[in-house]
Design a protein around this motif. Sequence first.
Motif, mmCIF file in Angstrom:
data_model
loop_
_atom_site.group_PDB
_atom_site.id
_atom_site.type_symbol
_atom_site.label_atom_id
_atom_site.label_comp_id
_atom_site.label_asym_id
_atom_site.label_seq_id
_atom_site.Cartn_x
_atom_site.Cartn_y
_atom_site.Cartn_z
ATOM 1 N N GLY A 1 0.784 -1.227 0.000
ATOM 2 C CA GLY A 1 0.000 0.000 0.000
ATOM 3 C C GLY A 1 0.813 1.272 0.000
ATOM 4 N N PHE A 2 2.150 1.179 -0.070
ATOM 5 C CA PHE A 2 3.007 2.361 -0.003
ATOM 6 C C PHE A 2 3.530 2.715 -1.396
ATOM 7 N N SER A 3 3.646 4.004 -1.665
ATOM 8 C CA SER A 3 4.171 4.465 -2.946
ATOM 9 C C SER A 3 5.052 5.679 -2.724
ATOM 10 N N LEU A 4 5.983 5.887 -3.654
ATOM 11 C CA LEU A 4 6.929 6.989 -3.605
ATOM 12 C C LEU A 4 6.914 7.673 -4.956
ATOM 13 N N GLY A 5 6.767 9.002 -4.974
ATOM 14 C CA GLY A 5 6.671 9.674 -6.261
ATOM 15 C C GLY A 5 6.898 11.158 -6.186
ATOM 16 N N THR A 6 6.463 11.840 -7.272
ATOM 17 C CA THR A 6 6.776 13.277 -7.396
ATOM 18 C C THR A 6 5.598 14.206 -7.705
#
Length: 626
Positions: free
Chosen positions: A392-397
Amino acid sequence: MQINSGLLNKAVLQRNNKGICDLEFAGTCESTGRVALLTEKSEHNSKPKNIMCSGSAARGKFTGTLKGLPAGGPYNLKIGIIDKDGKVLESTEVKDILVGDVWILAGQSNMQGYGSLADAPRPNPAVRAFFMNDEWDTSEEPTHNLSDAMDPVHGGRRDGRRTKPNNTPVGASPGTAFGIAMFERTGVPQGLIPCAHGGTSMEQWSPSLKSKGGHSLYGAMFRRFIKNGSKVAGIAWYQGCSETDSQERARVYTRKMKAFVRAIRRDFQSPDLPIVVVQIGRLISKRLPDTWLSVQDQQRKFQQTIPNCFVVPAVDLDLDDIVHISGASQGVLGKRIAQAMAVLKGIKNSGKPPIVLKEIKCIQNAIGNESKIAIVFDNVSGKLSSSGRANGFSLGTPEPTPSITHTEAKNNMVIIRSVLPANTVSGMFVSHGAGIDPYVNVFDSDNRPLPAFGPIPVGKPLIDTSFVESLQVSKALPLKGDIANVSYPKSKKVLNFEKTDSLPNTHFFNLSKGKFNSDSELYAFFLCQLECSERMKVKIGVGYDGPVKVWINSKDVFCDPNGINPCSIDKALLPATLPKGKSEILIALSSNKGKAWGIKLRISRACSETINPFELENVKGPKILG
């Protein structure tokens, strides 16, 4: 003689903190005299002690006050009007009354209930509901039969009849499960006052519409509150989906919610009235609007920004359609609301408040260029765990960027590993429970989930203008001594700059087969020109695989005389403030006797940590001229 408010058949009356019910009641009559309690009986025909009743009747109306009714019941009360000689002029009997806790259930469709009734909880005689037809009875789903409603805003028949759920397949809300869970925690009867209506917005719930009475949602809720003695223990609220319909609604959501809570506490004359808000859950859609994540994250913060308010997640729950929580999961949600409410009410052995996000930290791995993000939580019962990889975790911009290699729940935190270096990750955003139909699986030892959150900046967010793919490269020059001794060129014309493109799909400017095709000690300049529409703070990310020196607008800002492979993204992340208009970045790279090949370069605009991530598209970074 007819009682119209305060004392209704089968009602649950609100106790005070001493376990006693004191309330006011009112109605219509034909006599003039004194209001008195004529007889009272409990379940075992024993007379409760110290009950007092007083009041007066005149001009077709009467008001009365009842004091001293203990928690429990049921009670049968006979109220009458007597003259100065003690003669009973008229009377009425109120039957089967309980004393315990009373709750408002309000919001939109997931509080109204659209879950499968096949999975609804079995009724408990100690839990009752004031159904939409203005009559009390044992609570069973659906609690919100809007077709029975007496208030015009709900569009019901207004004839006082109640529809039985014989052939209705859906309608399960969290209400009955919440009431049963509260009864199990308190041991006293529980009363529910359903007020929700599907598809409704904060504008429709506006307290400014109170004067419209039953023709408005707020007015209808207030009328039902007054009719039941003007005292409740708290409010369970599930609303917010309608606020995702537009950027404007989402933008003012917190302000409207705070105004709503202030109005309720003022009008209910309860300045600390406990409120448990359900954070909106999942949405199955081809595209999840930014406003959905915005409302979720605003709700997450209510626990810190609205006094005596807790927020429970719903992002982990199953659905029966694209947005409505399933009948079985409504039962889970009801218990979840009850646990949070019990903590708010100070009920012993109720556990901890709902889990909240505490901080996000980014650290560089000791080996390699990977980074770790530690997401730390408060109010964790026991420790966090997941079945398999923490999902359920995401990393972005803030749009998600494929870079996460591993996630792990550990004690009161979740550790995320990324292939990106820490100085890159520190300008990105992390989220939980975001995206189209997310799957989350991190719970504490009491099986309580993490809230949905984000996008939240890991450090200071950067507006990525993507990599520089075209710039100017000078001829190769002999290097005498250290790269640190190279000076900013007095004239660029003699350096024979020529346009050079990066290798496809790599962002890498490779000089190994051209200018650096020699074992001699050489160096070359890379020149990037850019233009800013206004004065702005930027981060200049330089990747390099050999000794390097950097100038910004002719000022020496960075030197690494020991630079070596690999040429990783943002190996050096250099802060700078660029003026309005044109600027330049000049980089000198040593060939390191054939061991160094080239550079990578990108320029990002630095923003405040408080910037709304959903408005980043309106923030422009520098224009790359090449």
